[in-house]
Design an enzyme around this catalytic site. Structure first.
Site, PDB file in Angstrom:
ATOM      1  N   MET A   1      18.388  27.043  50.174  1.00 15.00           N
ATOM      2  CA  MET A   1      18.432  26.878  48.715  1.00 15.00           C
ATOM      3  C   MET A   1      18.706  25.409  48.359  1.00 15.00           C
ATOM      4  SD  MET A   1      19.897  30.364  47.133  1.00 15.00           S
ATOM      5  CE  MET A   1      21.621  30.101  47.412  1.00 15.00           C
ATOM      6  N   GLY A   2      18.583  24.518  49.356  1.00 12.72           N
ATOM      7  CA  GLY A   2      18.741  23.089  49.066  1.00 12.72           C
ATOM      8  C   GLY A   2      20.198  22.648  49.029  1.00 12.72           C
ATOM      9  N   PHE A   3      20.422  21.404  48.538  1.00 12.78           N
ATOM     10  CA  PHE A   3      21.732  20.742  48.576  1.00 12.78           C
ATOM     11  C   PHE A   3      22.217  20.771  50.023  1.00 12.78           C
ATOM     12  CE2 PHE A   3      26.026  19.528  47.114  1.00 12.78           C
ATOM     13  CZ  PHE A   3      25.634  18.526  46.244  1.00 12.78           C
TER      14      PHE A   3
ATOM     15  N   GLY B   1      24.906  21.920  58.350  1.00 11.45           N
ATOM     16  CA  GLY B   1      24.637  23.321  58.721  1.00 11.45           C
ATOM     17  C   GLY B   1      23.151  23.623  58.619  1.00 11.45           C
ATOM     18  N   HIS B   2      22.555  23.268  57.477  1.00  6.45           N
ATOM     19  CA  HIS B   2      21.110  23.470  57.296  1.00  6.45           C
ATOM     20  C   HIS B   2      20.325  22.673  58.337  1.00  6.45           C
ATOM     21  CE1 HIS B   2      22.536  23.968  52.955  1.00  6.45           C
ATOM     22  NE2 HIS B   2      21.897  25.107  53.165  1.00  6.45           N
TER      23      HIS B   2
ATOM     24  N   GLY C   1      21.550  30.928  59.751  1.00  2.00           N
ATOM     25  CA  GLY C   1      22.853  30.521  60.257  1.00  2.00           C
ATOM     26  C   GLY C   1      23.789  31.695  60.421  1.00  2.00           C
TER      27      GLY C   1
ATOM     28  N   ASP D   1      26.140  33.031  57.478  1.00  2.00           N
ATOM     29  CA  ASP D   1      25.763  34.178  56.649  1.00  2.00           C
ATOM     30  C   ASP D   1      25.338  35.309  57.595  1.00  2.00           C
ATOM     31  OD1 ASP D   1      25.540  32.895  53.702  1.00  2.00           O
ATOM     32  OD2 ASP D   1      24.903  31.458  55.204  1.00  2.00           O
TER      33      ASP D   1
ATOM     34  N   MET E   1      30.699  24.604  56.720  1.00  2.00           N
ATOM     35  CA  MET E   1      29.949  23.833  55.720  1.00  2.00           C
ATOM     36  C   MET E   1      29.214  24.787  54.791  1.00  2.00           C
ATOM     37  SD  MET E   1      28.408  20.558  57.608  1.00  2.00           S
ATOM     38  CE  MET E   1      29.488  19.414  58.421  1.00  2.00           C
TER      39      MET E   1
ATOM     40  N   SER F   1      27.033  24.656  50.713  1.00  2.00           N
ATOM     41  CA  SER F   1      26.698  23.925  49.481  1.00  2.00           C
ATOM     42  C   SER F   1      27.762  24.206  48.420  1.00  2.00           C
ATOM     43  CB  SER F   1      25.328  24.363  48.964  1.00  2.00           C
ATOM     44  OG  SER F   1      24.371  24.280  49.995  1.00  2.00           O
TER      45      SER F   1
HETATM   46  P1  AMP Z   1      21.621  28.503  51.905  1.00  4.33           P
HETATM   47  O1  AMP Z   1      20.978  27.227  51.469  1.00  4.33           O
HETATM   48  O2  AMP Z   1      23.087  28.599  51.624  1.00  4.33           O
HETATM   49  O3  AMP Z   1      20.851  29.726  51.445  1.00  4.33           O
HETATM   50  O4  AMP Z   1      21.528  28.521  53.499  1.00  4.33           O
HETATM   51  C1  AMP Z   1      20.304  28.399  54.143  1.00  4.33           C
HETATM   52  C2  AMP Z   1      20.469  28.677  55.609  1.00  4.33           C
HETATM   53  O5  AMP Z   1      21.412  27.763  56.166  1.00  4.33           O
HETATM   54  C3  AMP Z   1      21.007  30.091  55.909  1.00  4.33           C
HETATM   55  O6  AMP Z   1      20.369  30.602  57.063  1.00  4.33           O
HETATM   56  C4  AMP Z   1      22.457  29.829  56.181  1.00  4.33           C
HETATM   57  O7  AMP Z   1      23.066  30.798  57.018  1.00  4.33           O
HETATM   58  C5  AMP Z   1      22.395  28.490  56.869  1.00  4.33           C
HETATM   59  N1  AMP Z   1      23.701  27.815  56.798  1.00  4.33           N
HETATM   60  C6  AMP Z   1      24.411  27.537  55.678  1.00  4.33           C
HETATM   61  N2  AMP Z   1      25.584  26.954  56.002  1.00  4.33           N
HETATM   62  C7  AMP Z   1      25.604  26.856  57.354  1.00  4.33           C
HETATM   63  C8  AMP Z   1      26.551  26.353  58.305  1.00  4.33           C
HETATM   64  N3  AMP Z   1      27.708  25.830  57.924  1.00  4.33           N
HETATM   65  N4  AMP Z   1      26.219  26.422  59.617  1.00  4.33           N
HETATM   66  C9  AMP Z   1      25.042  26.955  60.021  1.00  4.33           C
HETATM   67  N5  AMP Z   1      24.119  27.448  59.185  1.00  4.33           N
HETATM   68  C10 AMP Z   1      24.390  27.400  57.868  1.00  4.33           C
END
Ligand code: AMP
EC number: 6.3.2.1
Length: 282
Positions: A30-32, A36-37, A147, A150, A184, A186
């Site tokens: 979802m950006g930002f 981790g991403h 990741g 989640d 980490m 967003s």
């Molecule tokens: P999001 O942008 O929050 O929807 O996350 C996008 C992807 O990045 C998802 O697969 C998350 O599980 C992964 N993700 C977010 N934070 C982390 C993190 N701290 N370590 C590893 N993967 C992450």
């Protein structure tokens, strides 16, 4: 690295790459973006020849009153981070490219979406599985990375891939943490300085439970109780849930005899933070 804003343009690009024999890898976000991403990009590299990162704040996975409008964004920064990391294409669609006004179709994984985070976010996982299905069909990816942060989301998607016979590989990559252990996210940007310091109480509680387990405590009720008590000593933290469940089925367990997931969600000011660890019995 090119940015695609429409489905037909991205599809043209992907059919060219597929014709050239390339294996397509997808990293949905979802950006930002944070490390981790970006670690997902690093992890998927060994499994494919062409990496697409999608950046889409999916309105269908936010409930009424949640942070859809306030969700942080910074496309220019994301783009330069992805370029530095060797991503081949960005998919950055507008909301109505994905969900036209008359959109009607949703994907739902029963049971797994109703527990843990699903209890306080009833339509969340249906929104996630719907967007992820659309991204699978649009990108025709051979491999996708999620990741462990989640974890419930990753397990639900693995199950959906199996149940719907998607011909692709799902990678679940380790959680990347700040130096003090905070996962980490967003959403950490919502935290005020004092809240940021308190936010580590969730991972600290998991580590405390892990130590108790290593000293011989196998009963999940006792471990859960210790985690809840530890978190409740921290001012202004509200617990959404803290649970110990089977790491594969996400079902409650009385004792840790198989891999167990310690998972939780807390509220700190405007931020709802989630995290988890897995305990693997020796
Ligand atoms: P999001 O942008 O929050 O929807 O996350 C996008 C992807 O990045 C998802 O697969 C998350 O599980 C992964 N993700 C977010 N934070 C982390 C993190 N701290 N370590 C590893 N993967 C992450």
């Amino acid at each position: 690295m090119k940015t695609y804003r429409t489905i037909p343009d991205l599809r043209d690009c992907i059919s060219r790459e597929k014709q050239a024999g390339k294996r397509i890898g997808l990293v949905p976000t979802m950006g930002f973006l944070h490390e981790g991403h970006l670690s997902l990009v690093d992890n998927i590299k060994a499994h494919c020849d062409f990496i697409i990162t999608s950046i889409f704040i999916n309105p269908k996975q936010f409930g009424p009153g949640e942070d859809l409008d306030k969700y942080p964004r910074n496309f220019d920064r994301d783009k330069s981070l992805l370029q530095d990391r060797g991503v081949d294409a960005i998919f950055f669609p507008k909301a109505d490219e994905i969900y036209p006004e008359d959109y009607l179709t949703f994907i739902q994984v029963d049971k797994l979406g109703e527990i843990l985070c699903g209890r306080s976010r009833p339509a969340h996982f249906q929104g996630v599985t719907t967007i992820v299905t659309k991204l699978f069909l649009i990108t025709k990816c051979d491999v996708v990375a999620f990741g462990q942060k989640d974890y419930q989301q990753a397990i639900i998607i693995r199950r959906m891939v199996e149940d719907l016979n998607f011909d692709l590989e799902v990678l679940i990559c380790p959680t990347v943490r700040e130096e003090d252990g905070l996962a980490m996210s967003s959403r950490n940007s919502y935290l005020q300085p004092e809240e940021r310091k308190r936010a580590i109480c969730l991972v600290n509680a998991f580590q405390r439970a892990r130590r108790l387990y290593e000293f011989g405590e196998l009963h999940t009720a006792r471990l859960r109780d210790e985690m809840v008590q530890a978190i409740l000593t921290i001012p202004e933290v509200r617990i959404d849930y803290i649970e110990v469940v089977d790491a594969q089925t996400l079902e409650p367990i009385d004792k840790i005899e198989r891999p167990a997931l310690l998972a939780g969600a807390i509220w700190l000011g405007k931020a709802r933070l989630i995290d988890n660890i897995i305990i693997e019995p020796k």
